[in-house]
Design a protein around this motif. Structure first.
Motif, PDB file in Angstrom:
ATOM      1  N   ALA A 161       0.825  -1.214   0.000  1.00 21.85           N
ATOM      2  CA  ALA A 161       0.000   0.000   0.000  1.00 21.85           C
ATOM      3  C   ALA A 161       0.853   1.255   0.000  1.00 21.85           C
ATOM      4  CB  ALA A 161      -0.914   0.011   1.229  1.00 21.85           C
ATOM      5  N   MET A 162       0.249   2.330  -0.524  1.00 20.00           N
ATOM      6  CA  MET A 162       0.844   3.659  -0.457  1.00 20.00           C
ATOM      7  C   MET A 162       0.446   4.247   0.889  1.00 20.00           C
ATOM      8  SD  MET A 162       2.482   4.057  -3.283  1.00 20.00           S
ATOM      9  CE  MET A 162       2.845   5.816  -3.217  1.00 20.00           C
ATOM     10  N   THR A 194      -2.094   2.455 -10.144  1.00 23.97           N
ATOM     11  CA  THR A 194      -1.985   1.830  -8.820  1.00 23.97           C
ATOM     12  C   THR A 194      -2.865   0.576  -8.768  1.00 23.97           C
ATOM     13  OG1 THR A 194      -1.719   4.047  -7.884  1.00 23.97           O
ATOM     14  CG2 THR A 194      -2.146   2.278  -6.326  1.00 23.97           C
ATOM     15  N   ALA A 195      -4.085   0.718  -9.289  1.00 31.78           N
ATOM     16  CA  ALA A 195      -5.018  -0.412  -9.305  1.00 31.78           C
ATOM     17  C   ALA A 195      -4.482  -1.536 -10.192  1.00 31.78           C
ATOM     18  CB  ALA A 195      -6.376   0.052  -9.809  1.00 31.78           C
ATOM     19  N   GLU A 196      -3.955  -1.141 -11.350  1.00 30.32           N
ATOM     20  CA  GLU A 196      -3.382  -2.120 -12.295  1.00 30.32           C
ATOM     21  C   GLU A 196      -2.257  -2.923 -11.640  1.00 30.32           C
ATOM     22  OE1 GLU A 196      -3.188   0.287 -16.097  1.00 30.32           O
ATOM     23  OE2 GLU A 196      -1.310  -0.873 -16.185  1.00 30.32           O
ATOM     24  N   LYS A 197      -1.465  -2.220 -10.837  1.00 27.30           N
ATOM     25  CA  LYS A 197      -0.314  -2.859 -10.184  1.00 27.30           C
ATOM     26  C   LYS A 197      -0.713  -3.645  -8.937  1.00 27.30           C
ATOM     27  CE  LYS A 197       3.561  -1.033 -12.185  1.00 27.30           C
ATOM     28  NZ  LYS A 197       4.948  -1.494 -12.188  1.00 27.30           N
ATOM     29  N   GLY A 198      -1.968  -3.537  -8.536  1.00 23.78           N
ATOM     30  CA  GLY A 198      -2.413  -4.268  -7.346  1.00 23.78           C
ATOM     31  C   GLY A 198      -1.887  -3.672  -6.056  1.00 23.78           C
ATOM     32  N   ILE A 199      -1.564  -2.385  -6.097  1.00 19.18           N
ATOM     33  CA  ILE A 199      -1.109  -1.691  -4.882  1.00 19.18           C
ATOM     34  C   ILE A 199      -2.330  -1.019  -4.250  1.00 19.18           C
ATOM     35  CG2 ILE A 199       0.377   0.174  -3.994  1.00 19.18           C
ATOM     36  CD1 ILE A 199       2.247  -0.386  -6.427  1.00 19.18           C
ATOM     37  N   ALA A 200      -2.442  -1.134  -2.949  1.00 21.74           N
ATOM     38  CA  ALA A 200      -3.599  -0.548  -2.264  1.00 21.74           C
ATOM     39  C   ALA A 200      -3.291   0.884  -1.826  1.00 21.74           C
ATOM     40  CB  ALA A 200      -3.969  -1.393  -1.044  1.00 21.74           C
ATOM     41  N   ALA A 228      -9.724   7.240  -5.967  1.00 22.08           N
ATOM     42  CA  ALA A 228      -8.993   5.964  -5.948  1.00 22.08           C
ATOM     43  C   ALA A 228      -9.969   4.794  -6.036  1.00 22.08           C
ATOM     44  CB  ALA A 228      -8.149   5.866  -4.676  1.00 22.08           C
ATOM     45  N   LYS A 229     -11.069   4.925  -5.319  1.00 20.67           N
ATOM     46  CA  LYS A 229     -12.081   3.853  -5.348  1.00 20.67           C
ATOM     47  C   LYS A 229     -12.670   3.714  -6.752  1.00 20.67           C
ATOM     48  CE  LYS A 229     -16.277   2.230  -3.146  1.00 20.67           C
ATOM     49  NZ  LYS A 229     -17.617   2.741  -2.847  1.00 20.67           N
ATOM     50  N   GLU A 230     -13.022   4.852  -7.342  1.00 22.39           N
ATOM     51  CA  GLU A 230     -13.552   4.847  -8.719  1.00 22.39           C
ATOM     52  C   GLU A 230     -12.587   4.173  -9.692  1.00 22.39           C
ATOM     53  OE1 GLU A 230     -15.522   9.205  -8.520  1.00 22.39           O
ATOM     54  OE2 GLU A 230     -14.559   8.711 -10.432  1.00 22.39           O
ATOM     55  N   CYS A 233      -8.959   1.011  -7.083  1.00 22.40           N
ATOM     56  CA  CYS A 233      -7.945   0.712  -6.057  1.00 22.40           C
ATOM     57  C   CYS A 233      -8.618   0.054  -4.860  1.00 22.40           C
ATOM     58  CB  CYS A 233      -7.275   1.993  -5.573  1.00 22.40           C
ATOM     59  SG  CYS A 233      -6.230   2.779  -6.798  1.00 22.40           S
ATOM     60  N   ARG A 234      -7.864  -0.812  -4.236  1.00 22.35           N
ATOM     61  CA  ARG A 234      -8.317  -1.364  -2.962  1.00 22.35           C
ATOM     62  C   ARG A 234      -7.638  -0.607  -1.830  1.00 22.35           C
ATOM     63  NH1 ARG A 234      -8.479  -7.609  -4.947  1.00 22.35           N
ATOM     64  NH2 ARG A 234     -10.712  -7.641  -5.389  1.00 22.35           N
ATOM     65  N   PHE A 235      -8.140  -0.817  -0.626  1.00 22.29           N
ATOM     66  CA  PHE A 235      -7.684  -0.026   0.519  1.00 22.29           C
ATOM     67  C   PHE A 235      -7.138  -0.903   1.646  1.00 22.29           C
ATOM     68  CE2 PHE A 235     -10.811   2.518  -1.705  1.00 22.29           C
ATOM     69  CZ  PHE A 235     -10.208   3.769  -1.747  1.00 22.29           C
ATOM     70  N   THR A 236      -6.219  -0.300   2.393  1.00 21.02           N
ATOM     71  CA  THR A 236      -5.832  -0.848   3.696  1.00 21.02           C
ATOM     72  C   THR A 236      -6.058   0.269   4.708  1.00 21.02           C
ATOM     73  OG1 THR A 236      -3.542  -0.075   3.541  1.00 21.02           O
ATOM     74  CG2 THR A 236      -3.987  -2.294   2.719  1.00 21.02           C
TER      75      THR A 236
END
Ligand SMILES: [Zn+2]
Ligand SMILES: [Zn+2]
Length: 273
Positions: A161-162, A194-200, A228-230, A233-236
């Protein structure tokens, strides 16, 4: 949805944390607060990566030099001794953006040994030359560039995650000014990737510690998280705890975040579930 993880916890191994902050202390509190997964992320710069030139600020090398691999590894046996109490314990790190090499201050060799890794583009108080604080646009542009270099770095596939994205740490002025200086198009470009890379994207609750609910709701950072949600991206979630106090309000703030962003289980990074 109740958030039962915290993937951003510092122990006393982080030089800026309370000397009392211990894995055992956090585990005891986690039971009280209904947390079932704790991710320990002490500050870290991999000594295999030359930091001599990367340290833009006086004293930064003094901060990171002691926080090397052997130093943070002291936590691993402590976590092993605390297992079996119904709390998942993850060994990770909050490593750093490396402006000199345009990447991240961790080697693949070490990254492979971590349960998770978080990286900030916003430790500008340490990594950014002071002259970029003004005009504000330069500060915002620095974080955009840092963000891009982090997600495009050779170790990006290890990044979980970032950490506190675009929320400049220890900023001498209101760091929320910077969030609105970045265009939605720019955010979307970064978050798509970020979403493409699977980074949250980390939702870091530390900045709300002493704020009222109304103040938290008015935080411009929600706009950034919505984008980010749109973008998929996933979240932590992370408390960024540097002591044992913050978990007292963690449940309230994570619940508010879930409500404001209408988060569902599927919006959370797999590692949190
Ligand atoms: Zn941080
Ligand atoms: Zn932190």
């Amino acid at each position: 949805m109740k958030i039962t993880h915290d993937l951003h916890i510092h122990t006393s191994l982080s030089l800026c944390a309370s000397r009392e902050a211990s894995a055992a202390g956090y585990v005891a509190l986690a039971k009280q607060h209904g947390l079932t997964r704790l991710g320990f992320a002490d500050h870290y710069w991999d000594e295999r990566i030359d930091g001599t030139h990367a340290f833009c600020r006086d004293g930064v090398s003094g901060f990171y030099n002691p926080q090397n691999t052997a130093h943070i590894e002291q936590l691993r046996p402590q976590l092993d001794a605390l297992r079996g109490q119904g709390i998942d314990l993850l060994f990770g790190c909050e490593t750093e953006y490396d402006p000199y090499h345009h990447g991240v201050a961790i080697t693949e060799e070490v990254a492979e040994t971590m349960d998770f890794i978080i990286v900030p583009n916003s430790h500008t108080h340490m990594m950014m030359p002071k002259e970029l604080y003004q005009p504000y646009e330069k500060h915002a542009a620095y974080m955009v560039n840092a963000y891009r270099e982090i997600i495009e770095s050779p170790v990006s596939r290890y990044i979980t995650a970032m950490a506190h994205p675009f929320q400049a740490v220890c900023c001498p002025y209101d760091n929320r000014i910077l969030i609105s200086l970045i265009t939605d198009d720019e955010y979307r470009r970064l978050f798509d990737r970020t979403a493409e890379k699977g980074i949250a994207i980390e939702i870091n609750t530390s900045c709300w510690y002493q704020k009222t609910d109304a103040e938290v709701e008015a935080d411009p950072v929600w706009h950034l998280f919505s984008l980010a949600k749109e973008c998929g991206c996933r979240f932590t979630f992370g408390s960024d705890a540097h002591d044992h106090q913050v978990h007292s309000v963690y449940a309230a703030h994570t619940a508010l975040a879930c409500r404001l962003l209408a988060l569902r289980e599927v919006d959370l990074a797999i590692i949190t579930r």
